[in-house]
Design a protein around this motif. Structure first.
Motif, PDB file in Angstrom:
ATOM      1  N   ASN A 222      28.211  10.307 -27.362  1.00 27.32           N
ATOM      2  CA  ASN A 222      28.337  11.403 -28.320  1.00 27.32           C
ATOM      3  C   ASN A 222      27.561  11.111 -29.588  1.00 27.32           C
ATOM      4  O   ASN A 222      27.507   9.962 -30.032  1.00 27.32           O
ATOM      5  CB  ASN A 222      29.812  11.630 -28.686  1.00 27.32           C
ATOM      6  N   ALA A 223      26.985  12.173 -30.144  1.00 24.71           N
ATOM      7  CA  ALA A 223      26.364  12.080 -31.466  1.00 24.71           C
ATOM      8  C   ALA A 223      26.822  13.299 -32.248  1.00 24.71           C
ATOM      9  O   ALA A 223      26.446  14.428 -31.934  1.00 24.71           O
ATOM     10  CB  ALA A 223      24.846  12.049 -31.362  1.00 24.71           C
ATOM     11  N   GLY A 224      27.697  13.072 -33.237  1.00 18.86           N
ATOM     12  CA  GLY A 224      28.287  14.205 -33.939  1.00 18.86           C
ATOM     13  C   GLY A 224      29.149  15.000 -32.966  1.00 18.86           C
ATOM     14  O   GLY A 224      29.988  14.466 -32.254  1.00 18.86           O
ATOM     15  N   LYS A 225      28.896  16.307 -32.907  1.00 18.13           N
ATOM     16  CA  LYS A 225      29.651  17.177 -31.999  1.00 18.13           C
ATOM     17  C   LYS A 225      28.944  17.376 -30.668  1.00 18.13           C
ATOM     18  O   LYS A 225      29.427  18.098 -29.806  1.00 18.13           O
ATOM     19  CB  LYS A 225      29.886  18.542 -32.665  1.00 18.13           C
ATOM     20  N   THR A 226      27.798  16.718 -30.513  1.00 12.67           N
ATOM     21  CA  THR A 226      27.019  16.890 -29.285  1.00 12.67           C
ATOM     22  C   THR A 226      27.348  15.786 -28.290  1.00 12.67           C
ATOM     23  O   THR A 226      27.302  14.606 -28.620  1.00 12.67           O
ATOM     24  CB  THR A 226      25.507  16.863 -29.588  1.00 12.67           C
ATOM     25  N   ARG A 227      27.678  16.190 -27.069  1.00 15.17           N
ATOM     26  CA  ARG A 227      27.962  15.230 -26.001  1.00 15.17           C
ATOM     27  C   ARG A 227      26.783  15.231 -25.040  1.00 15.17           C
ATOM     28  O   ARG A 227      26.408  16.272 -24.506  1.00 15.17           O
ATOM     29  CB  ARG A 227      29.241  15.617 -25.260  1.00 15.17           C
ATOM     30  N   PHE A 228      26.176  14.045 -24.833  1.00 10.96           N
ATOM     31  CA  PHE A 228      24.981  13.958 -24.002  1.00 10.96           C
ATOM     32  C   PHE A 228      25.265  13.522 -22.569  1.00 10.96           C
ATOM     33  O   PHE A 228      24.447  13.730 -21.687  1.00 10.96           O
ATOM     34  CB  PHE A 228      23.978  12.983 -24.636  1.00 10.96           C
ATOM     35  N   GLY A 229      26.426  12.901 -22.328  1.00  9.99           N
ATOM     36  CA  GLY A 229      26.734  12.438 -20.979  1.00  9.99           C
ATOM     37  C   GLY A 229      27.648  11.230 -21.017  1.00  9.99           C
ATOM     38  O   GLY A 229      28.472  11.083 -21.934  1.00  9.99           O
ATOM     39  N   ASP A 230      27.514  10.329 -20.027  1.00  9.29           N
ATOM     40  CA  ASP A 230      28.395   9.165 -19.928  1.00  9.29           C
ATOM     41  C   ASP A 230      27.618   7.927 -19.478  1.00  9.29           C
ATOM     42  O   ASP A 230      26.643   8.030 -18.719  1.00  9.29           O
ATOM     43  CB  ASP A 230      29.511   9.406 -18.906  1.00  9.29           C
ATOM     44  N   ILE A 231      28.085   6.750 -19.949  1.00  2.00           N
ATOM     45  CA  ILE A 231      27.646   5.462 -19.395  1.00  2.00           C
ATOM     46  C   ILE A 231      28.686   5.051 -18.362  1.00  2.00           C
ATOM     47  O   ILE A 231      29.890   5.121 -18.626  1.00  2.00           O
ATOM     48  CB  ILE A 231      27.575   4.366 -20.464  1.00  2.00           C
ATOM     49  N   MET A 328      19.095  24.673 -21.722  1.00  2.00           N
ATOM     50  CA  MET A 328      17.741  24.254 -22.062  1.00  2.00           C
ATOM     51  C   MET A 328      17.625  22.734 -22.021  1.00  2.00           C
ATOM     52  O   MET A 328      16.705  22.189 -21.400  1.00  2.00           O
ATOM     53  CB  MET A 328      17.383  24.754 -23.466  1.00  2.00           C
ATOM     54  N   TYR A 329      18.559  22.041 -22.686  1.00  2.00           N
ATOM     55  CA  TYR A 329      18.445  20.591 -22.826  1.00  2.00           C
ATOM     56  C   TYR A 329      18.608  19.877 -21.484  1.00  2.00           C
ATOM     57  O   TYR A 329      17.937  18.888 -21.210  1.00  2.00           O
ATOM     58  CB  TYR A 329      19.479  20.076 -23.821  1.00  2.00           C
ATOM     59  N   SER A 330      19.513  20.390 -20.643  1.00  2.00           N
ATOM     60  CA  SER A 330      19.769  19.738 -19.354  1.00  2.00           C
ATOM     61  C   SER A 330      18.771  20.158 -18.274  1.00  2.00           C
ATOM     62  O   SER A 330      18.856  19.673 -17.146  1.00  2.00           O
ATOM     63  CB  SER A 330      21.190  20.070 -18.881  1.00  2.00           C
ATOM     64  N   LYS A 331      17.827  21.067 -18.626  1.00  2.00           N
ATOM     65  CA  LYS A 331      16.855  21.598 -17.654  1.00  2.00           C
ATOM     66  C   LYS A 331      17.574  22.154 -16.420  1.00  2.00           C
ATOM     67  O   LYS A 331      17.190  21.923 -15.279  1.00  2.00           O
ATOM     68  CB  LYS A 331      15.854  20.506 -17.250  1.00  2.00           C
ATOM     69  N   PHE A 332      18.615  22.918 -16.707  1.00  2.00           N
ATOM     70  CA  PHE A 332      19.474  23.462 -15.642  1.00  2.00           C
ATOM     71  C   PHE A 332      18.682  24.346 -14.678  1.00  2.00           C
ATOM     72  O   PHE A 332      18.762  24.190 -13.457  1.00  2.00           O
ATOM     73  CB  PHE A 332      20.619  24.253 -16.288  1.00  2.00           C
ATOM     74  N   ILE A 333      17.924  25.288 -15.221  1.00  2.00           N
ATOM     75  CA  ILE A 333      17.199  26.229 -14.358  1.00  2.00           C
ATOM     76  C   ILE A 333      16.115  25.511 -13.563  1.00  2.00           C
ATOM     77  O   ILE A 333      15.894  25.785 -12.374  1.00  2.00           O
ATOM     78  CB  ILE A 333      16.609  27.378 -15.197  1.00  2.00           C
TER      79      ILE A 333
END
Length: 536
Positions: A222-231, A328-333
């Motif tokens: 996590n960075a601030g309120k943004t969650r990027f994933g897990d280790i 957008m960030y996860s390149k979902f599409i």
């Protein structure tokens, strides 16, 4: 590394002690030791402590003796050391039975045992282990911080973390996709999925081997309120406090790298979006320059190109923005298109324009592109169905840069037409509205409005004051070639209900039995859709 009851018993001062009950609890973690000097000891003890006592405060109180073990288990103590002979002849059998049933260790101390010294030894080994853990945490922090300050990427941080802790590491995003893994997992078949969705528990599969909850350590990035994933560290959680601290330290730095990359991407995205807006608005001086500039944004621009417009159909602007950013960030599409094996990542470009995601797709090697892209659209809808309604408009192929503006309008207009026709998520292809190509050539909107008003105006007006849904009925009748039985099934209404609606349409002066009149009715309906699309 944490210490256990079993390790405490390995101390020299415990060499003549023996476990008389609760042997299955010897793996309990020990953080502290407490001497029992008063009857009401419970408010003064911490969880994961060993209680050391002669039972003097309660030896004459049978009720207190019977309540002691269950209460200590309830307070999450690690075990109890009892020195008999001085105040009691032997440890009460009732306590031994309780301890065995509850897997709570009872250690009988020898008569020569010095209780104060026992406590001192336990605290000393506990402090030593705590210092070792802190030193290990600092080692992880210093080594990874050095790499971070050198500007090393996430792969380097992950590999060094794995090297320090001695276990494989996997990094996943919020959609459980593997971002990277340590070198010992390279070229291994890794998948991460939900084992139990209700409890949010993960299942990791590596070359057919399964790792369930408890067989690995997971920590959020996590960075601030943004969650990027897990280790994820492939090591059982038992006895792993130092490893958890190491991952915690690493997560801060990895989150910082993510956030730095995110900030760079935001700046690049702003420049990229401006560049693509110019293309869609026809502001092009040189096609070659455009193709070369596209390379700066990692976009291999080749033709033909299909445009797909993806719009979230919700009113909550905050939630909508969060989901757009996540997609957008996860390149979902891009990942959905790759899943369908339609196009490699560098042949795609997704941008955020006018409250929608606009996707450019190289379709040169895609057979039956309409069918393929409609399937992709349905996959996107299915993936998001539990979160949000989605509308998707798809264009025909652009053969050159100059035609981008036209096909963008096609995708956008098919999106709008679909929103007129559907209340739920939908995929709409421009070819579904072939008549639009003819209608748009009529430049005088007054002529189009007059024609619609003459042919179906009474139905439109009727629906404004009545809840009979005659326009929806007309839509389905047209789609089902005026087959009343099929239309009733598609509308999920009884056949007699549909007959009643048809009678009402006829009473409004609309003839749905004359072939020529039906043709004009279909034309009027499509003009109505075109007008609604342009209004929106």
């Amino acid at each position: 590394m944490q210490i256990t009851v079993k390790q405490v018993l390995e101390l020299e001062v415990f060499k003549n002690a023996k476990v008389v009950a609760g042997k299955d609890g010897l793996t309990n973690i020990v953080r502290n030791a407490t001497l029992m000097e008063v009857p009401d000891i419970f408010p003064y003890i911490d969880s994961q402590s060993i209680l050391i006592t002669t039972l003097y405060p309660i030896y004459s109180n049978e009720d207190a003796i019977n309540e002691l073990i269950p209460k200590l288990v309830e307070l999450n103590l690690s075990g109890i050391c009892i020195k008999p002979a001085r105040y009691i002849d032997e440890i009460p059998k009732s306590m031994i039975r309780q301890a065995d049933n509850l897997n709570f260790p009872i250690i009988e101390l020898p008569s020569e045992a010095n209780l104060s010294k026992l406590i001192s030894e336990i605290l000393e080994i506990s402090l030593k282990k705590h210092i070792e853990i802190l030193n290990f945490r600092n080692l992880v922090h210093e080594r990874l911080m050095e790499l971070f300050l050198k500007g090393e990427n996430i792969d380097v941080l992950v590999n060094n973390l794995s090297d320090i802790v001695g276990y494989p590491i996997i990094l996943i995003d919020n959609d459980l996709n593997v971002i990277c893994s340590s070198l010992d997992l390279i070229n291994r078949n890794i998948s991460v999925l939900y084992d139990t969705i209700v409890n949010n528990k993960l299942l990791i599969k590596i070359d057919g081997n399964e790792y369930k909850d408890g067989a690995f350590i997971k920590y959020s990035i996590n960075a601030g309120k943004t969650r990027f994933g897990d280790i994820i560290l492939l090591k059982e959680e038992t006895d792993s406090e130092s490893l958890k601290l190491a991952i915690e330290q690493a997560s801060f730095l990895i989150a910082s790298v993510f956030y730095k990359n995110f900030a760079v991407l935001e700046k690049e995205r702003s420049l990229q979006d401006s560049f693509i807006r110019d293309i869609l608005n026809g502001k092009i001086e040189s096609g070659i320059d455009v193709i070369n500039e596209a390379k700066n944004f990692g976009w291999k621009l080749e033709f033909p190109q299909v445009i797909m417009v993806v719009k979230l159909l919700i009113d909550n602007e905050k939630k909508k923005k969060e989901i757009y950013e996540e997609l957008m960030y996860s390149k979902f599409i891009e990942r959905v298109l790759n899943k369908k094996m339609l196009s490699p990542v560098n042949d795609l470009k997704t941008v955020y324009i006018d409250n929608s995601l606009v996707v450019f797709i190289n379709s040169i090697f895609i057979k039956n592109s309409k069918k393929s892209f409609v399937e992709v659209g349905n996959l996107i809808i299915d993936s998001l169905k539990n979160r949000v309604k989605v509308g998707i408009g798809i264009s025909n192929a652009a053969e050159n840069i100059e035609s981008f503006s036209l096909v963008y309008k096609e995708a956008h207009n098919s999106l709008i037409a679909g929103s007129v026709l559907n209340k739920n998520s939908f995929v709409s292809h421009y070819d579904d509205y072939e008549m639009f190509k003819i209608i748009k050539e009529v430049k005088d909107m007054d002529i189009l409005n007059a024609y619609v008003n003459k042919k179906i105006g009474k139905i439109i007006d009727y629906d404004k004051t009545n809840d009979m849904k005659l326009m929806e009925t007309l839509k389905v009748l047209i789609e089902e070639n005026f087959n009343a039985k099929s239309a009733a099934q598609k509308l999920y209404i009884h056949y007699n209900t549909l007959r009643y609606r048809i009678i009402r349409i006829k009473e409004l002066g609309i003839d749905i039995e004359n072939g020529f009149e039906i043709g004009e009715l279909v034309l009027a309906y499509n003009i109505y859709l075109w007008i609604m699309a342009n209004k929106k």
